[in-house]
Design a protein around this motif. Structure first.
Motif, PDB file in Angstrom:
ATOM      1  N   HIS A 180       0.835  -1.210   0.000  1.00  0.00           N
ATOM      2  CA  HIS A 180       0.000   0.000   0.000  1.00  0.00           C
ATOM      3  C   HIS A 180       0.872   1.263   0.000  1.00  0.00           C
ATOM      4  O   HIS A 180       0.585   2.213  -0.726  1.00  0.00           O
ATOM      5  CB  HIS A 180      -0.921  -0.022   1.226  1.00  0.00           C
ATOM      6  N   LEU A 181       1.933   1.277   0.777  1.00  0.00           N
ATOM      7  CA  LEU A 181       2.794   2.468   0.847  1.00  0.00           C
ATOM      8  C   LEU A 181       3.583   2.681  -0.440  1.00  0.00           C
ATOM      9  O   LEU A 181       4.045   3.787  -0.705  1.00  0.00           O
ATOM     10  CB  LEU A 181       3.727   2.386   2.051  1.00  0.00           C
ATOM     11  N   PRO A 239      -6.301   5.568   9.993  1.00  0.00           N
ATOM     12  CA  PRO A 239      -6.559   4.332   9.246  1.00  0.00           C
ATOM     13  C   PRO A 239      -6.230   4.429   7.749  1.00  0.00           C
ATOM     14  O   PRO A 239      -6.096   3.420   7.087  1.00  0.00           O
ATOM     15  CB  PRO A 239      -8.047   4.077   9.482  1.00  0.00           C
ATOM     16  N   ASP A 240      -6.089   5.654   7.206  1.00  0.00           N
ATOM     17  CA  ASP A 240      -5.713   5.811   5.799  1.00  0.00           C
ATOM     18  C   ASP A 240      -4.353   5.185   5.498  1.00  0.00           C
ATOM     19  O   ASP A 240      -4.068   4.841   4.354  1.00  0.00           O
ATOM     20  CB  ASP A 240      -5.642   7.292   5.420  1.00  0.00           C
ATOM     21  N   ILE A 241      -3.525   5.033   6.507  1.00  0.00           N
ATOM     22  CA  ILE A 241      -2.194   4.462   6.326  1.00  0.00           C
ATOM     23  C   ILE A 241      -2.294   2.977   5.962  1.00  0.00           C
ATOM     24  O   ILE A 241      -1.425   2.436   5.304  1.00  0.00           O
ATOM     25  CB  ILE A 241      -1.346   4.682   7.595  1.00  0.00           C
ATOM     26  N   PHE A 242      -3.380   2.359   6.353  1.00  0.00           N
ATOM     27  CA  PHE A 242      -3.557   0.921   6.118  1.00  0.00           C
ATOM     28  C   PHE A 242      -4.278   0.682   4.807  1.00  0.00           C
ATOM     29  O   PHE A 242      -5.080   1.496   4.380  1.00  0.00           O
ATOM     30  CB  PHE A 242      -4.350   0.286   7.266  1.00  0.00           C
ATOM     31  N   PRO A 243      -4.039  -0.483   4.175  1.00  0.00           N
ATOM     32  CA  PRO A 243      -4.797  -0.820   2.971  1.00  0.00           C
ATOM     33  C   PRO A 243      -6.282  -0.929   3.295  1.00  0.00           C
ATOM     34  O   PRO A 243      -6.650  -1.291   4.406  1.00  0.00           O
ATOM     35  CB  PRO A 243      -4.220  -2.173   2.533  1.00  0.00           C
ATOM     36  N   LYS A 244      -7.105  -0.598   2.331  1.00  0.00           N
ATOM     37  CA  LYS A 244      -8.548  -0.668   2.546  1.00  0.00           C
ATOM     38  C   LYS A 244      -8.996  -2.120   2.731  1.00  0.00           C
ATOM     39  O   LYS A 244      -8.419  -3.019   2.145  1.00  0.00           O
ATOM     40  CB  LYS A 244      -9.289  -0.049   1.358  1.00  0.00           C
ATOM     41  N   PRO A 245     -10.049  -2.353   3.525  1.00  0.00           N
ATOM     42  CA  PRO A 245     -10.516  -3.721   3.783  1.00  0.00           C
ATOM     43  C   PRO A 245     -10.793  -4.528   2.529  1.00  0.00           C
ATOM     44  O   PRO A 245     -10.608  -5.727   2.500  1.00  0.00           O
ATOM     45  CB  PRO A 245     -11.788  -3.526   4.601  1.00  0.00           C
TER      46      PRO A 245
END
Length: 123
Positions: free
Chosen positions: A18-19, A114-120
């Motif tokens: 994701h990053l 939570p934007d730092i994490f990949p979406k569910p």
């Protein structure tokens, strides 16, 4: 460091990808801080597995931070971390309920969203 396999291990692997995306690179540019996240299977403070989310060097690694002090350190039980990272629990609520502990700069901690994490959907 514990060798326990946690559900969150997979999330951190996906976070690396994701990053590397355009969305992730924008987050890195806007945040530019270092976070340590301690995950425990059952009780905060016991059998912790640490991850470093370094938004200066653009990397996610397993282990404690060795470059001084991270800007903020979070501690979670594994299930609570998954809930926050997937957007099923609000980070402020998690903090108020004691499901998330924070050390270090609170202003840095507030930028860890939570934007730092990949979406569910990607999980």
């Amino acid at each position: 460091m514990a060798t326990t396999k946690l559900k969150s291990d997979n999330l951190f692997e996906m976070m690396k990808i994701h990053l590397d995306s355009d969305t992730g690179k924008e987050l890195i540019k806007n945040i530019g801080l270092v976070y340590q996240i301690n995950i425990t299977p059952k009780k905060i403070g016991f059998d912790e597995v640490s991850y470093i989310v370094d938004l200066k060097k653009e990397e996610v690694t397993k282990g404690k931070y060795e470059g001084g002090k991270p800007d903020a350190t979070f501690s979670f039980k594994n299930d609570d971390f998954i809930r926050v990272a997937t957007g099923k629990m609000n980070p402020q609520i998690a903090f108020m309920r004691g499901a998330m502990k924070i050390k270090g700069s609170l202003s840095a901690a507030q930028k860890f969203t939570p934007d730092i994490f990949p979406k569910p959907a990607k999980m």
